[in-house]
Design a protein around this motif. Structure first.
Motif, PDB file in Angstrom:
ATOM      1  N   TYR A  17     -13.180  46.328  82.452  1.00 32.17           N
ATOM      2  CA  TYR A  17     -13.192  47.422  81.546  1.00 32.17           C
ATOM      3  C   TYR A  17     -13.042  47.602  80.881  1.00 32.17           C
ATOM      4  O   TYR A  17     -12.942  48.178  79.723  1.00 32.17           O
ATOM      5  CB  TYR A  17     -13.246  48.233  82.723  1.00 32.17           C
ATOM      6  N   GLY A  47     -18.120  49.080  80.841  1.00 36.46           N
ATOM      7  CA  GLY A  47     -16.591  49.652  79.670  1.00 36.46           C
ATOM      8  C   GLY A  47     -16.814  49.017  78.528  1.00 36.46           C
ATOM      9  O   GLY A  47     -16.943  50.457  77.700  1.00 36.46           O
ATOM     10  N   LEU A  64     -12.827  55.173  84.849  1.00 30.60           N
ATOM     11  CA  LEU A  64     -11.769  53.511  85.283  1.00 30.60           C
ATOM     12  C   LEU A  64     -12.019  53.461  86.622  1.00 30.60           C
ATOM     13  O   LEU A  64     -12.397  53.531  88.000  1.00 30.60           O
ATOM     14  CB  LEU A  64     -11.516  52.850  84.923  1.00 30.60           C
TER      15      LEU A  64
END
Length: 71
Positions: A17, A47, A64
């Motif tokens: 990510y 991401g 995240l």
């Protein structure tokens, strides 16, 4: 009290990510094991998508944490 090791799949996802949110190439994946590599690529895709949506910096890291808590 001893600390338990974190799940390697979760760690790979987080690293992927971070690479994606910073716009780095998926060719930079450091893993060779298929399962861990797939987890890294899944994180990279998320991401990268967030990068394109403009969620960079603190907003991306906040995203995240939301994604990881849902897993």
């Amino acid at each position: 009290m001893r600390r338990l090791k974190r799940d390697p799949m979760e760690r790979a996802y987080q690293r992927g990510y971070r690479y994606g949110i910073h716009g780095k190439s998926q060719e930079l994946c450091p893993f060779t094991q298929p399962d861990v590599r797939q987890s890294w690529l899944n994180g990279w895709r998320e991401g990268r998508s967030d990068h394109w949506d403009g969620l960079t910096g603190a907003a991306g890291l906040h995203r995240l944490n939301q994604v990881l808590s849902a897993i």
